[in-house]
Design an enzyme around this catalytic site. Structure first.
Site, PDB file in Angstrom:
ATOM      1  CE  LYS A   8      -0.398   0.084   5.044  1.00  0.00           C
ATOM      2  NZ  LYS A   8      -1.295   0.141   6.210  1.00  0.00           N
ATOM      3  CG  MET A  18       6.449  23.366  -3.817  1.00  0.00           C
ATOM      4  SD  MET A  18       5.225  24.157  -4.868  1.00  0.00           S
ATOM      5  CE  MET A  18       4.104  24.823  -3.643  1.00  0.00           C
ATOM      6  CE1 TYR A  33       9.337  32.428  -0.947  1.00  0.00           C
ATOM      7  CE2 TYR A  33       9.841  30.083  -0.817  1.00  0.00           C
ATOM      8  CZ  TYR A  33       9.422  31.188  -1.546  1.00  0.00           C
ATOM      9  OH  TYR A  33       9.106  31.056  -2.870  1.00  0.00           O
TER      10      TYR A  33
END
Length: 864
Positions: A525, A807, A757
């Site tokens: 899974k 990201m 950031y």
């Protein structure tokens, strides 16, 4: 030409007795077979029914027989599937030990070869030295060498069997051991005349009482009466002393003026990814200068072993330099990669001989994906065969492993295979016994040929290979890495490398914990815990797992569409997917009356025709203390009555429960309460059904900690992927996954400058070198690793994360790693930076880090 070995000779040769004679009294043994799934050409195949801790080859005689194999070696007293009458026309010999018989047969075969045979052993570098030595001696010899790292009790006899007095002038084999007594057996098979001892390290220490015992065992390889010379690094004091004490004919070389060395080397970096070497024979002998095309220490060490051999053989220094300059790093592993247009690649481009081709084709044959099997193949080199005989054998191998399309690249393969295909009348009957097989094969094969790699690439269209499984197999000189690059799906520089050999090792480790007859369900899974569902499932099918388990129907459907045939349990079935489950033979986990009634509601009416209705078994989930999903103990009487009422259309494959804390000794009393409740509830349901079913309760930790509760099946999850959840012996497992990324750029920031950031990172103290990595939280690198919580490895040193993980990228401090450059690899996790350690730094578990790796990250699957 030596006469072929007849099956009729085996009882006397192997000290066995004949159980059944073959239909052909002149049946000859031409190749050796250990796995019914790798049958290859059945004519002349001799199947050895080997036994191991977790398998018994006798079980697979019917499969081998069905594939056309007619010659067998079995163990005395073994119970064969069916009577001898089930194998009409087959020759069967019984021996005390099939493994011992395999080794004895290879040893007898070796005695027919009168040329030099080299053996290589040591703790590290065996395969690299073997491959480089084969390249360096190739201009002078026709070499038979062990494929890849075939150095075990099984791999060595298979390798030596390929040695031919008609085709080869030199044998080159590696030998590895893990316990006392093994090397004597390998020495009897290889019977080396010369040898190399690479290094003495810590590999396989567990099998020996001491380093001295391990060294003594390894040196047994070189004690035979025909042995003439052992090459070794005399700077290894224990090795030098042991060679002298045993009286072995040693040829030592040194970089540090070790006493008694025959060769002295001085090495220095050239400044251009190379190493300058000054060589001198003894203290006053002739000198020669060389340049190695490597700068890293392991490669230099391995190359010096080879250089010592060339100098001792008297090869001219200028010729040695010419050969050294052509050495390339050896990619010892076959890599499996996602291709463009839903194709799938097996990249094996580091050499191309018959033994390596056979291994690579076996890997191709194991792939379960539907669609065409394509082989892109260069001229086959270093085979000892020429012309029609060579390419007839190539064709027979390709046919045996299901190749349907052949792209041949190179002048020899283009000429010879076309000749074999269209000009049958030119072939002489005695050129090869495999020609009829090849010609039948060629009539069904799609073929295309190109004189060069450049010619192929000039007309290349990736859409022509859509939905195919493609083996790219070429000698290095053909530059097939360009073909792989053209076929491969484009991805960014972050790669998750999945070692399928490590996964297989972990599977076998857990199998050895099981009681006889206990089945094994493996969890695939969540994209196989991030590793890649199809590739892992395909390996598990090959390794004969009993069941797979996925979380959702679409995961199971994807595996079925990729060709996986194992039973698959779906743990979270949605009612709107029930018909799809049955259509794809997926077995739902039923955990409540509501789900059971919804499943029944999708069945045809009782009086409706059912000829087109597929009925899949179900697994009943019991809640014994997890308090998530499952029937309670009070539900069992009503559940049993319902299952009994519908048992004709609702077959129950299994009854299961879920352990809440099998990994934690503090909760062992609770775990035992769960197991006791499960035994009561499952027993009551079996009584209601009127027959036993598979009962399964334990996870990875439970398998190791509660062997008394294995029941009929266990469910292996995180342990398969190399993470120990039991707290017992993590060293028994091998890490499966390594996440790597690349340095995009390095900046030098003055003290006080901020990074990323929110300006959350600050260059403190003196100037700092900050490297930007091509990985971020969209790739699965957790934002909690920000601001020093996370570290990566660059050149083997830890580099802390600076500022916030973004990201698509993050930054690390490489000030203390001066060798770091843009383009270098950074290891995010792997064997040297284990997942449990990283998980603990951010207060999570290894499961989360594994499953978070985004599907946009390219998976590369490797196998030795």
């Amino acid at each position: 030409m030596l006469p072929p070995l007849l099956f009729a000779d085996l009882p006397a040769l192997l000290r066995g007795h004949l159980l059944q004679a073959p239909a052909d009294p002149a049946a000859a043994v031409r190749h050796l077979l250990l796995d019914s799934r790798r049958a290859g050409p059945p004519a002349g195949a001799l199947f050895f029914a080997l036994r191991g801790p977790s398998h018994d080859g006798h079980r697979y005689l019917p499969q081998a027989y069905a594939q056309g194999v007619r010659l067998f070696v079995v163990a005395d007293g073994a119970t064969l599937p069916g009577s001898l009458a089930a194998y009409p026309g087959a020759g069967i010999v019984a021996v005390p030990s099939p493994l011992g018989a395999l080794q004895a047969l290879a040893a007898a075969h070796r005695q027919q070869f009168g040329g030099p045979v080299w053996a290589i052993t040591g703790s590290n570098g065996k395969t690299i030295v073997k491959e480089w030595l084969a390249q360096l001696l190739g201009p002078d010899e026709v070499i038979c060498r062990s494929p890849r790292s075939y150095n075990s009790q099984v791999g060595v006899p298979l390798s030596v069997w390929e040695l031919s007095p008609e085709r080869h002038t030199l044998g080159l084999f590696e030998a590895g051991i893990s316990e006392v007594g093994e090397m004597a057996k390998l020495a009897a098979i290889i019977q080396p005349t010369e040898g190399i001892f690479t290094t003495l390290g810590t590999a396989h220490d567990a099998g020996f009482a001491s380093e001295a015992e391990k060294l003594r065992e390894k040196l047994r390889l070189f004690e035979g009466p025909g042995f003439r010379r052992l090459y070794y690094c005399a700077d290894q004091g224990p090795v030098r002393e042991a060679v002298a004490a045993l009286g072995l004919p040693g040829f030592g070389w040194t970089r540090h003026d070790a006493p008694g060395a025959a060769l002295r080397f001085r090495v220095a970096p050239t400044g251009a990814d190379g190493t300058a070497v000054k060589a001198r024979a003894g203290e006053l002998g002739p000198r020669a200068d060389f340049v190695l095309p490597f700068a890293d220490e392991p490669s230099v060490e391995n190359a010096l072993h080879c250089l010592a051999v060339l100098l001792a053989r008297g090869v001219a220094p200028a010729e040695i330099q010419r050969r050294l300059a052509r050495l390339q790093p050896v990619a010892m592993r076959l890599e499996m990669k996602q291709g463009r247009h839903d194709s799938y690649l097996l990249d094996d481009t580091y050499n191309n001989d018959l033994a390596g081709l056979a291994l690579a084709l076996a890997a191709l044959g194991r792939q379960a994906r539907p669609g065409r099997r394509t082989l892109i193949l260069s001229d086959v080199l270093e085979s000892g065969l020429t012309g029609p005989a060579l390419y007839a054998r190539v064709g027979a191998l390709a046919q045996a492993h299901g190749v349907t399309r052949l792209v041949g690249i190179g002048p020899e393969i283009s000429a010879e295979m076309n000749e074999l295909k269209v000009k049958r009348e030119k072939l002489k009957p005695n050129e090869t016994e495999e020609l009829p097989t090849l010609l039948t094969f060629n009539s069904q094969l799609l073929t295309e040929f190109y004189p060069t790699t450049e010619a192929f690439l000039a007309q290349f269209n990736p859409a022509d290979f859509a939905h195919e499984t493609i083996l790219v197999k070429g000698a290095r000189r053909f530059g097939f890495e360009r073909i792989v690059a053209a076929l491969q799906a484009q991805q960014h520089g972050t790669v998750l490398e999945v070692n399928l050999d490590a996964l297989a090792h972990n599977l076998q480790h857990f199998r050895q914990q099981l009681r006889p007859g206990t089945k094994l369900m493996v969890m695939v899974k969540a994209f196989a815990y991030g590793a890649g569902s199809y590739e892992v499932a395909s390996l598990l099918e090959f390794q004969r797992a009993d069941y797979l388990a996925v979380a959702y129907a679409d995961e199971g459907i994807a595996l079925r569409e990729a060709g996986i045939g194992l039973p698959i349990m779906v743990m979270n079935p949605a009612p709107d997917a029930f018909e799809l489950l049955r259509r794809h033979r997926l077995e739902p986990e039923i955990y409540s009356f509501e789900i059971l009634e919804a499943y029944l509601a999708t069945f045809p009416a009782a009086d409706a025709p059912t000829h087109s209705f597929t009925n899949s078994p179900i697994h009943i989930k019991l809640d014994t203390g997890m308090r998530r999903l499952g029937f309670e103990e009070a539900d069992v009487p009503a559940l049993g009555a319902l299952l009994r009422q519908h048992r004709a259309r609702l077959p129950v494959a299994g009854i299961m429960t879920h352990m809440a804390a099998a990994d934690d000794p503090a909760h062992d009393d609770f775990t035992r309460q769960q197991l006791a409740a499960f035994g009561r509830m499952a027993g009551a349901l079996e009584e209601a059904l009127g027959h036993p079913v598979l009962k399964h309760a334990l996870n990875s930790a439970g398998i190791r900690r509660f062997p008394e509760a294995h029941f009929d099946m266990v469910r292996l999850g995180i342990g398969l992927y190399g993470v120990d959840a039991s707290g017992m012996d993590a060293s028994a497992l091998r890490p499966v996954s390594t996440l790597r990324t690349t340095i995009s750029q390095i900046k030098t920031l003055p003290a006080g400058a901020t990074v990323g950031y929110g300006r959350r990172g600050t260059a403190t103290g003196a100037d700092r070198r900050i490297a930007t990595l091509a990985i971020g939280y969209a790739d699965g690198y957790d934002r909690r690793f920000s601001n020093g919580a996370g570290v990566v490895l660059v050149h083997g040193q830890r580099a802390p994360v600076v500022g916030s993980v973004a990201m698509d990228m993050c930054m690390v401090d490489v000030t203390d790693i001066p060798a770091a450059r843009a383009g270098d690899v950074a290891v995010v996790f792997g064997a040297e930076l284990p997942l449990p350690l990283l998980a603990a730094r951010i207060g999570t578990i290894a499961y989360e880090l594994l499953t978070n790796v985004s599907e946009r990250v390219k998976r590369v699957f490797v196998s030795e």
